[in-house]
Scaffold this motif. Structure first.
Motif, PDB file in Angstrom:
ATOM      1  N   MET A   1      99.450 -52.420 -80.973  1.00  0.00           N
ATOM      2  CA  MET A   1      98.141 -52.899 -79.242  1.00  0.00           C
ATOM      3  C   MET A   1      99.347 -52.332 -78.202  1.00  0.00           C
ATOM      4  SD  MET A   1      97.320 -56.561 -79.546  1.00  0.00           S
ATOM      5  CE  MET A   1      96.987 -57.300 -78.088  1.00  0.00           C
ATOM      6  N   ALA A   2      98.645 -52.167 -76.789  1.00  0.00           N
ATOM      7  CA  ALA A   2      99.624 -51.513 -76.309  1.00  0.00           C
ATOM      8  C   ALA A   2     100.668 -52.336 -75.870  1.00  0.00           C
ATOM      9  CB  ALA A   2      98.619 -50.808 -75.093  1.00  0.00           C
ATOM     10  N   THR A   3     101.902 -51.757 -74.687  1.00  0.00           N
ATOM     11  CA  THR A   3     103.196 -52.876 -74.035  1.00  0.00           C
ATOM     12  C   THR A   3     102.513 -53.371 -73.269  1.00  0.00           C
ATOM     13  OG1 THR A   3     104.772 -51.756 -75.204  1.00  0.00           O
ATOM     14  CG2 THR A   3     105.576 -53.432 -73.393  1.00  0.00           C
ATOM     15  N   PRO A   4     102.815 -54.596 -72.678  1.00  0.00           N
ATOM     16  CA  PRO A   4     101.836 -55.381 -71.551  1.00  0.00           C
ATOM     17  C   PRO A   4     102.523 -54.206 -69.729  1.00  0.00           C
ATOM     18  CG  PRO A   4     102.585 -57.298 -72.613  1.00  0.00           C
ATOM     19  CD  PRO A   4     103.318 -56.014 -73.589  1.00  0.00           C
ATOM     20  N   ALA A   5     102.054 -54.162 -69.236  1.00  0.00           N
ATOM     21  CA  ALA A   5     102.096 -53.816 -68.619  1.00  0.00           C
ATOM     22  C   ALA A   5     103.559 -54.323 -67.355  1.00  0.00           C
ATOM     23  CB  ALA A   5     101.464 -52.909 -67.057  1.00  0.00           C
ATOM     24  N   GLU A   6     104.572 -53.490 -66.196  1.00  0.00           N
ATOM     25  CA  GLU A   6     105.360 -54.069 -65.545  1.00  0.00           C
ATOM     26  C   GLU A   6     105.507 -53.851 -64.358  1.00  0.00           C
ATOM     27  OE1 GLU A   6     109.642 -53.988 -66.883  1.00  0.00           O
ATOM     28  OE2 GLU A   6     109.298 -54.458 -69.250  1.00  0.00           O
ATOM     29  N   GLU A   7     105.465 -54.662 -63.843  1.00  0.00           N
ATOM     30  CA  GLU A   7     105.235 -54.603 -62.637  1.00  0.00           C
ATOM     31  C   GLU A   7     106.965 -54.749 -61.687  1.00  0.00           C
ATOM     32  OE1 GLU A   7     103.125 -58.077 -60.233  1.00  0.00           O
ATOM     33  OE2 GLU A   7     101.344 -56.185 -60.993  1.00  0.00           O
ATOM     34  N   ILE A   8     107.134 -53.296 -60.696  1.00  0.00           N
ATOM     35  CA  ILE A   8     108.381 -52.390 -60.573  1.00  0.00           C
ATOM     36  C   ILE A   8     108.473 -52.851 -59.203  1.00  0.00           C
ATOM     37  CG2 ILE A   8     110.025 -51.436 -60.619  1.00  0.00           C
ATOM     38  CD1 ILE A   8     109.323 -52.332 -63.328  1.00  0.00           C
ATOM     39  N   GLU A   9     109.620 -54.019 -58.579  1.00  0.00           N
ATOM     40  CA  GLU A   9     109.721 -54.080 -57.231  1.00  0.00           C
ATOM     41  C   GLU A   9     110.426 -53.281 -56.736  1.00  0.00           C
ATOM     42  OE1 GLU A   9     110.725 -57.120 -53.729  1.00  0.00           O
ATOM     43  OE2 GLU A   9     110.771 -57.937 -55.983  1.00  0.00           O
ATOM     44  N   VAL A  10     109.412 -51.927 -55.132  1.00  0.00           N
ATOM     45  CA  VAL A  10     110.926 -50.651 -55.526  1.00  0.00           C
ATOM     46  C   VAL A  10     110.643 -51.107 -53.420  1.00  0.00           C
ATOM     47  CG1 VAL A  10     110.592 -47.905 -54.919  1.00  0.00           C
ATOM     48  CG2 VAL A  10     110.061 -49.284 -56.567  1.00  0.00           C
ATOM     49  N   ASP A  11     111.678 -51.443 -52.838  1.00  0.00           N
ATOM     50  CA  ASP A  11     111.768 -51.549 -51.324  1.00  0.00           C
ATOM     51  C   ASP A  11     111.050 -52.858 -51.597  1.00  0.00           C
ATOM     52  OD1 ASP A  11     113.589 -50.294 -50.997  1.00  0.00           O
ATOM     53  OD2 ASP A  11     112.898 -48.921 -51.171  1.00  0.00           O
ATOM     54  N   ASP A  12     109.526 -52.472 -50.168  1.00  0.00           N
ATOM     55  CA  ASP A  12     108.299 -53.686 -50.005  1.00  0.00           C
ATOM     56  C   ASP A  12     106.700 -53.228 -51.105  1.00  0.00           C
ATOM     57  OD1 ASP A  12     108.049 -51.409 -49.347  1.00  0.00           O
ATOM     58  OD2 ASP A  12     107.630 -52.237 -46.943  1.00  0.00           O
ATOM     59  N   ARG A  13     107.483 -52.075 -51.804  1.00  0.00           N
ATOM     60  CA  ARG A  13     105.802 -51.891 -52.067  1.00  0.00           C
ATOM     61  C   ARG A  13     106.233 -52.612 -54.255  1.00  0.00           C
ATOM     62  NH1 ARG A  13     103.514 -49.934 -48.433  1.00  0.00           N
ATOM     63  NH2 ARG A  13     104.372 -47.851 -47.538  1.00  0.00           N
ATOM     64  N   ILE A  14     105.524 -52.649 -54.452  1.00  0.00           N
ATOM     65  CA  ILE A  14     105.253 -52.657 -55.754  1.00  0.00           C
ATOM     66  C   ILE A  14     104.595 -52.064 -56.995  1.00  0.00           C
ATOM     67  CG2 ILE A  14     104.092 -54.887 -57.690  1.00  0.00           C
ATOM     68  CD1 ILE A  14     105.998 -56.197 -55.958  1.00  0.00           C
ATOM     69  N   VAL A  15     104.900 -51.555 -57.842  1.00  0.00           N
ATOM     70  CA  VAL A  15     104.344 -50.570 -58.555  1.00  0.00           C
ATOM     71  C   VAL A  15     104.171 -50.282 -59.988  1.00  0.00           C
ATOM     72  CG1 VAL A  15     104.680 -48.091 -59.157  1.00  0.00           C
ATOM     73  CG2 VAL A  15     105.895 -49.159 -57.605  1.00  0.00           C
ATOM     74  N   ARG A  16     103.216 -50.447 -60.369  1.00  0.00           N
ATOM     75  CA  ARG A  16     102.900 -51.336 -61.575  1.00  0.00           C
ATOM     76  C   ARG A  16     103.151 -49.918 -62.593  1.00  0.00           C
ATOM     77  NH1 ARG A  16      98.074 -51.758 -65.063  1.00  0.00           N
ATOM     78  NH2 ARG A  16      97.690 -53.917 -66.594  1.00  0.00           N
ATOM     79  N   VAL A  17     103.187 -50.400 -64.070  1.00  0.00           N
ATOM     80  CA  VAL A  17     104.004 -49.277 -65.325  1.00  0.00           C
ATOM     81  C   VAL A  17     103.696 -49.699 -66.008  1.00  0.00           C
ATOM     82  CG1 VAL A  17     106.014 -47.971 -66.298  1.00  0.00           C
ATOM     83  CG2 VAL A  17     106.649 -48.872 -63.518  1.00  0.00           C
ATOM     84  N   THR A  18     102.731 -48.537 -66.668  1.00  0.00           N
ATOM     85  CA  THR A  18     101.699 -49.226 -67.585  1.00  0.00           C
ATOM     86  C   THR A  18     102.993 -48.619 -69.206  1.00  0.00           C
ATOM     87  OG1 THR A  18     100.027 -46.800 -67.501  1.00  0.00           O
ATOM     88  CG2 THR A  18      99.429 -49.422 -67.084  1.00  0.00           C
ATOM     89  N   ASN A  19     102.484 -48.840 -70.633  1.00  0.00           N
ATOM     90  CA  ASN A  19     103.060 -48.290 -71.149  1.00  0.00           C
ATOM     91  C   ASN A  19     104.637 -47.940 -71.405  1.00  0.00           C
ATOM     92  OD1 ASN A  19     100.380 -47.749 -72.670  1.00  0.00           O
ATOM     93  ND2 ASN A  19      99.492 -46.570 -71.303  1.00  0.00           N
TER      94      ASN A  19
END
Length: 313
Positions: A1-19
Motif C-alpha cells: 500500500m502507498a504511504t499516506p501523503a504528507e502536508e508540508i507547510e511552506v510559509d503560507d502555503r500547504i504542499v501535499r506530498v504523495t508517496n
C-alpha cells in the motif's frame, strides 16, 4: 500500500506530498521526503538561484532507478498560486509556460512532481531575451583530473579580477565547476555568448590545458573545455543548491574562492549540504549586488575578431 501523503507547510502555503517514502536514491536509501526536507533546509539559497527565471525540471518519476524526464512545461492541474513564464522556441514555433520560482513553495511543489534537478535560464521573466547572468562552465574532458579544474578556476579568477568582475564559484555537482557573474541585462544571448567566448580565449591563452575548441574531435581528452555555449539561448545548467541525479545525491554547491584547492565535489550531498548551509548561509547571497558590464569583453571579442554566433549553438 502507498504511504499516506504528507502536508508540508511552506510559509503560507500547504504542499501535499504523495508517496513520501518512495526511494529516489537507492544507493543511499534517500526518499522523496528526504529530498523535500533538503530543499526546505536550503530554501533561501535555491530561491535566490531560481528567482523569476524560466526553469526546466529534470524529473525522475520513479526515482533514479527509472527514466529521467526533461520537462519545460508546467503540467495542467498545478496550484493556482504557482507562477510561470512563457517562453518562445523559434525552431519549433511553439511556446512553453515554464516554472518561474518566486517562493519556496514552488520548489517543493516541483519536488512533489518528482523533480530532482532544477535547470534555470540565465535570464529572468522581465525580459527573457536579455540575460542577467554570465556562466563560466569549466568542463573537464574524460582524462582531465579535478586538480586541473581547480587550477583553471584560479586562472579564471585572475582574469575576472583584471576585468573588475565578481565571480561566484560553485561545484557543478558533476566533475566540473561553474562560476557565475551577474551582468546588466543590456544584451541579447548572442552578445553574451560572444563575450563568454572572448573570456574563454583569454583563459586558454594563460593555461596550456584549456581548450575552446567546439568539436570534441578537436579536443585532447585531458583538456578542460571552457564551455562558453552554456550562455546560448535556452541552454541551462544545474542551479546552485540543485541536487544532481547521481546515485550519491551530489549537490551543485556554492563555495568560497579560498576553498577551491581543498574542495571535493563528492563531499557535497543532500545530507551534508544542509549543515553547511546552516553554518555558512548562502554563499551566493550577494550576487545581485555585484553587477558587471560586459562591454569590455565585447571589445576583447572585437580584438580577437570573433564573429557573432561563433561556433554552433
Amino acid at each position: 500500500m502507498a504511504t499516506p501523503a504528507e502536508e508540508i507547510e511552506v510559509d503560507d502555503r500547504i504542499v501535499r506530498v504523495t508517496n513520501p517514502d518512495r526511494v529516489y536514491f537507492p544507493e543511499r536509501g534517500w526518499t522523496k521526503l528526504d529530498l523535500v526536507e533538503y530543499y526546505l533546509s536550503v530554501g533561501d539559497g535555491i530561491v535566490t538561484a531560481l528567482f523569476e527565471r524560466p526553469c526546466m525540471m529534470h524529473r525522475f518519476p520513479t526515482g533514479l532507478a527509472g527514466d529521467k524526464v526533461h520537462q519545460k512545461r508546467v503540467p495542467a492541474g498545478a496550484p493556482p498560486w504557482l507562477e510561470t513564464v512563457r517562453v518562445h522556441f523559434p525552431r519549433y514555433n511553439r511556446n512553453a509556460d515554464e516554472l518561474c520560482v518566486t517562493e519556496l513553495a514552488s520548489v517543493i511543489w516541483a519536488v512533489q512532481m518528482s523533480t530532482v534537478e532544477f535547470h534555470p535560464w540565465n535570464s529572468r521573466r522581465a525580459d527573457t531575451e536579455k540575460p542577467d547572468e554570465w556562466r563560466i562552465d569549466l568542463d573537464p574532458g574524460p582524462e582531465c583530473d579535478f586538480a586541473t579544474v581547480q587550477r583553471v578556476a584560479h586562472v579564471a579568477h585572475e582574469v575576472l579580477d583584471e576585468l573588475g568582475a565578481t565571480g561566484w564559484p560553485k561545484t557543478s555537482g558533476g566533475s566540473g565547476m561553474h562560476i557565475y557573474v551577474r551582468i546588466r541585462p543590456d544584451h541579447g544571448f548572442q552578445d553574451v555568448r560572444r563575450a563568454a567566448l572572448a573570456f574563454a580565449h583569454e583563459v586558454e591563452r594563460r593555461s596550456p590545458d584549456v581548450t575552446t575548441a567546439w568539436w570534441r574531435k578537436d579536443r585532447h581528452p585531458a583538456d578542460l573545455f571552457v564551455d562558453y555555449n552554456q550562455n546560448a539561448r535556452d541552454h541551462t545548467i544545474a542551479a546552485a543548491y540543485s541536487v544532481r541525479g547521481f546515485p550519491d545525491g551530489r549537490v551543485s554547491t556554492p563555495i568560497r574562492w579560498d576553498e577551491i584547492d581543498d574542495v571535493d565535489p563528492h563531499d557535497f550531498t543532500l545530507q551534508t549540504v544542509p549543515p553547511r548551509f546552516a553554518e555558512l548561509g548562502d554563499l551566493h547571497a550577494g550576487i545581485d549586488d555585484a553587477v558587471f558590464d560586459i562591454a569590455l569583453l565585447l571589445e576583447w571579442a572585437d580584438r580577437d575578431d570573433l564573429p557573432p554566433g561563433d561556433g554552433p549553438e
